[in-house]
Design an enzyme around this catalytic site. Structure first.
Site, PDB file in Angstrom:
ATOM      1  CD  GLU A 136     -15.783  32.765  13.528  1.00  0.00           C
ATOM      2  OE1 GLU A 136     -16.139  33.880  13.918  1.00  0.00           O
ATOM      3  OE2 GLU A 136     -14.719  32.547  12.916  1.00  0.00           O
TER       4      GLU A 136
HETATM    5  N1  CAA Z   1     -19.425  39.596  25.457  1.00  0.00           N
HETATM    6  C1  CAA Z   1     -19.002  39.562  26.721  1.00  0.00           C
HETATM    7  N2  CAA Z   1     -19.419  38.641  27.625  1.00  0.00           N
HETATM    8  C2  CAA Z   1     -20.325  37.736  27.201  1.00  0.00           C
HETATM    9  C3  CAA Z   1     -20.819  37.724  25.885  1.00  0.00           C
HETATM   10  C4  CAA Z   1     -20.336  38.710  24.986  1.00  0.00           C
HETATM   11  N3  CAA Z   1     -20.738  38.777  23.720  1.00  0.00           N
HETATM   12  N4  CAA Z   1     -21.698  36.709  25.762  1.00  0.00           N
HETATM   13  C5  CAA Z   1     -21.759  36.094  26.962  1.00  0.00           C
HETATM   14  N5  CAA Z   1     -20.924  36.734  27.830  1.00  0.00           N
HETATM   15  C6  CAA Z   1     -20.689  36.429  29.241  1.00  0.00           C
HETATM   16  C7  CAA Z   1     -21.967  36.588  30.055  1.00  0.00           C
HETATM   17  O1  CAA Z   1     -22.155  37.921  30.487  1.00  0.00           O
HETATM   18  C8  CAA Z   1     -21.720  35.650  31.218  1.00  0.00           C
HETATM   19  O2  CAA Z   1     -20.861  36.253  32.157  1.00  0.00           O
HETATM   20  P1  CAA Z   1     -21.387  36.608  33.649  1.00  0.00           P
HETATM   21  O3  CAA Z   1     -22.030  35.356  34.192  1.00  0.00           O
HETATM   22  O4  CAA Z   1     -20.146  37.008  34.358  1.00  0.00           O
HETATM   23  O5  CAA Z   1     -22.362  37.726  33.470  1.00  0.00           O
HETATM   24  C9  CAA Z   1     -20.896  34.538  30.567  1.00  0.00           C
HETATM   25  O6  CAA Z   1     -20.331  35.059  29.372  1.00  0.00           O
HETATM   26  C10 CAA Z   1     -21.722  33.315  30.236  1.00  0.00           C
HETATM   27  O7  CAA Z   1     -22.755  33.730  29.395  1.00  0.00           O
HETATM   28  P2  CAA Z   1     -24.153  32.979  29.321  1.00  0.00           P
HETATM   29  O8  CAA Z   1     -24.696  32.796  30.690  1.00  0.00           O
HETATM   30  O9  CAA Z   1     -24.984  33.722  28.331  1.00  0.00           O
HETATM   31  O10 CAA Z   1     -23.687  31.561  28.790  1.00  0.00           O
HETATM   32  P3  CAA Z   1     -24.488  30.388  28.087  1.00  0.00           P
HETATM   33  O11 CAA Z   1     -23.972  29.101  28.590  1.00  0.00           O
HETATM   34  O12 CAA Z   1     -25.958  30.640  28.174  1.00  0.00           O
HETATM   35  O13 CAA Z   1     -23.974  30.466  26.555  1.00  0.00           O
HETATM   36  C11 CAA Z   1     -23.795  31.271  24.332  1.00  0.00           C
HETATM   37  C12 CAA Z   1     -23.966  31.610  25.815  1.00  0.00           C
HETATM   38  C13 CAA Z   1     -24.010  32.592  23.621  1.00  0.00           C
HETATM   39  C14 CAA Z   1     -24.809  30.263  23.833  1.00  0.00           C
HETATM   40  C15 CAA Z   1     -22.346  30.767  24.096  1.00  0.00           C
HETATM   41  O14 CAA Z   1     -22.135  29.533  24.711  1.00  0.00           O
HETATM   42  C16 CAA Z   1     -21.995  30.659  22.624  1.00  0.00           C
HETATM   43  O15 CAA Z   1     -21.694  31.670  21.981  1.00  0.00           O
HETATM   44  N6  CAA Z   1     -21.967  29.406  22.062  1.00  0.00           N
HETATM   45  C17 CAA Z   1     -21.522  29.189  20.689  1.00  0.00           C
HETATM   46  C18 CAA Z   1     -20.041  28.987  20.644  1.00  0.00           C
HETATM   47  C19 CAA Z   1     -19.460  29.244  19.292  1.00  0.00           C
HETATM   48  O16 CAA Z   1     -19.773  30.232  18.627  1.00  0.00           O
HETATM   49  N7  CAA Z   1     -18.547  28.382  18.865  1.00  0.00           N
HETATM   50  C20 CAA Z   1     -17.870  28.580  17.647  1.00  0.00           C
HETATM   51  C21 CAA Z   1     -16.517  27.959  17.720  1.00  0.00           C
HETATM   52  S1  CAA Z   1     -15.225  28.934  17.092  1.00  0.00           S
HETATM   53  C22 CAA Z   1     -15.182  28.668  15.410  1.00  0.00           C
HETATM   54  O17 CAA Z   1     -16.083  28.176  14.808  1.00  0.00           O
HETATM   55  C23 CAA Z   1     -13.936  29.188  14.809  1.00  0.00           C
HETATM   56  C24 CAA Z   1     -13.522  28.623  13.501  1.00  0.00           C
HETATM   57  O18 CAA Z   1     -12.558  27.908  13.451  1.00  0.00           O
HETATM   58  C25 CAA Z   1     -14.165  29.114  12.257  1.00  0.00           C
END
Ligand code: CAA
Length: 380
Positions: free
Chosen positions: A363
């Site tokens: 996550e």
């Molecule tokens: N709420 C709403 N929108 C959001 C947001 C949030 N918290 N975070 C980002 N966004 C939106 C942004 O506003 C953007 O939209 P717009 O361009 O329209 O404004 C879009 O999403 C893309 O955001 P970024 O430009 O910030 O994207 P990025 O490529 O820089 O990545 C990141 C952002 C936070 C690093 C994201 O890629 C991330 O969270 N990565 C980690 C993924 C993760 O947590 N994976 C876990 C897998 S699930 C798991 O583990 C489940 C399990 O089984 C236990």
């Protein structure tokens, strides 16, 4: 800040503690050893209302707040983090996502059964080449008019082979980047949908982790969650809450390891006295207790932010970052305090050490939490 818990919250906390002691503890070592998924325990957790804690009662949930949920997560995780990750994924990622963004038909069809624990769900974002870099989705969901065709592979999916309902994030329109991503509900048994190999993991071995393979899987349009192109935001918004659940899991692992260590230190003798009387051990316990209390405040604060309608992206990320670091550090020290006994399975702390590691990874890794935190504090 003082967190005064209501009578209902204290009751939920006690119910989770009793369940963990009476039902999860017996067999936890064997389940970890054999990588055995505890279906019978999932059923019991469903009966007790732990599988859909925050879901409205009209959809079969317990209608509780996020703080009650983290209290339960903490207690379950003090004993068995494999069981608590199933609870976390089902509650925070699957039920919450469906209840918040699903259509009434989707809720009627899936949510009621998920929130009672009759079935469980999985959240499918990670891929072989898209873990932290979640916008780089290679799985495709091509728009074919009244349906989508999904192709691709998802990795490290919790509840992978046991789920009946899968929330799958996939790219529909590559030209639009993350705005061309959709979230689709896939059911087990849909043609072309295969469960891949089970992962042989370091920790949380009692949970069910698989890759998933999609070969021309036809999914009706009514299974899309939200508007066309909402899939990435859906994943981000859902994960923001999911991180509070994992923070609570990490807190529980830390607290479980600490409680065992304190008990052991007051019983085990060396150099003519209980080892708790040696400053080398007493100071370790002091550090553990202080850091766990600090983590608890961050976790409860994030839960309260969510409950009071405040933005919880920042507080959830801080809670997950800190609680998972504390979990790892505390579990390593717990093994050290237990000495040779800490290295064998009967004393539980080696399992806590193995289980703690994943809380710094899934996550969103600790490094990803720092991206979320730094972007949030620097944006104004
Ligand atoms: N709420 C709403 N929108 C959001 C947001 C949030 N918290 N975070 C980002 N966004 C939106 C942004 O506003 C953007 O939209 P717009 O361009 O329209 O404004 C879009 O999403 C893309 O955001 P970024 O430009 O910030 O994207 P990025 O490529 O820089 O990545 C990141 C952002 C936070 C690093 C994201 O890629 C991330 O969270 N990565 C980690 C993924 C993760 O947590 N994976 C876990 C897998 S699930 C798991 O583990 C489940 C399990 O089984 C236990």
């Amino acid at each position: 800040m003082e967190f005064s818990l209501s009578e209902e919250q204290l009751m939920i906390q006690q119910a989770a503690k009793d369940f963990a002691q009476n039902e999860l503890l017996p067999g936890v070592i064997e389940r970890d050893d054999a990588q055995k998924f505890p279906w019978d325990l999932v059923e019991k957790m469903g009966e007790l209302g732990f599988m859909g804690m925050m879901v409205d009662e009209k959809y079969g949930g317990s209608g509780l707040d996020t703080l009650s949920y983290v209290l339960a997560m903490e207690e379950l995780s003090k004993i068995d983090a494999s069981a608590s990750v199933m609870v976390s994924v089902n509650n925070s990622l699957v039920c919450w996502g469906l209840e918040t963004y699903g259509t009434e038909e989707q809720k009627q069809k899936y949510l009621t059964r998920l929130s009672t624990g009759e079935i469980i769900g999985a959240f499918c974002l990670s891929e072989p080449e898209a873990g932290s870099d979640a916008t780089s989705q290679k799985t495709t969901a091509l728009d074919k008019g009244d349906h989508y065709i999904i192709n691709g592979t998802k990795n490290w999916i919790t509840n992978g082979s046991k789920a009946e309902v899968y929330l799958v994030i996939a790219q529909t329109d590559i030209e639009k980047g993350h705005r061309g991503i959709n979230a689709l509900i896939v059911e087990k048994g849909m043609e072309g949908f295969e469960i891949g190999p089970k992962e042989n993991k370091l920790g949380i071995r009692g949970s069910d982790t698989h890759s998933l393979i999609f070969n021309d899987v036809k999914v009706p349009k009514e299974n899309r969650i939200g508007e066309n192109g909402f899939g990435f935001k859906f994943a981000m918004k859902t994960l923001a809450g999911g991180r509070i659940g994992i923070a609570a899991q990490a807190l529980g692992i830390a607290a479980g390891a600490y409680e065992l260590s304190k008990k052991y230190a007051k019983e085990r003798k060396a150099f003519g006295t209980e080892i708790a009387n040696h400053q080398a051990i007493a100071f370790k316990l002091a550090d553990m207790h202080t850091k766990i209390q600090a983590a608890r405040h961050l976790v409860y604060q994030a839960a309260c932010d969510k409950d009071s309608g405040n933005d919880y992206t920042l507080s959830g990320a801080m809670a997950k970052l800190y609680a998972s670091e504390v979990a790892m550090e505390t579990a390593v020290e717990a093994v050290q305090i237990h000495g040779g006994n800490g290295f064998v399975k009967d004393y539980h702390v080696e399992r806590f050490m193995r289980d703690a590691k994943i809380t710094q990874i899934y996550e969103g890794t600790s490094e990803i939490q720092k991206i979320v935190i730094s972007r949030s504090i620097l944006k104004d």
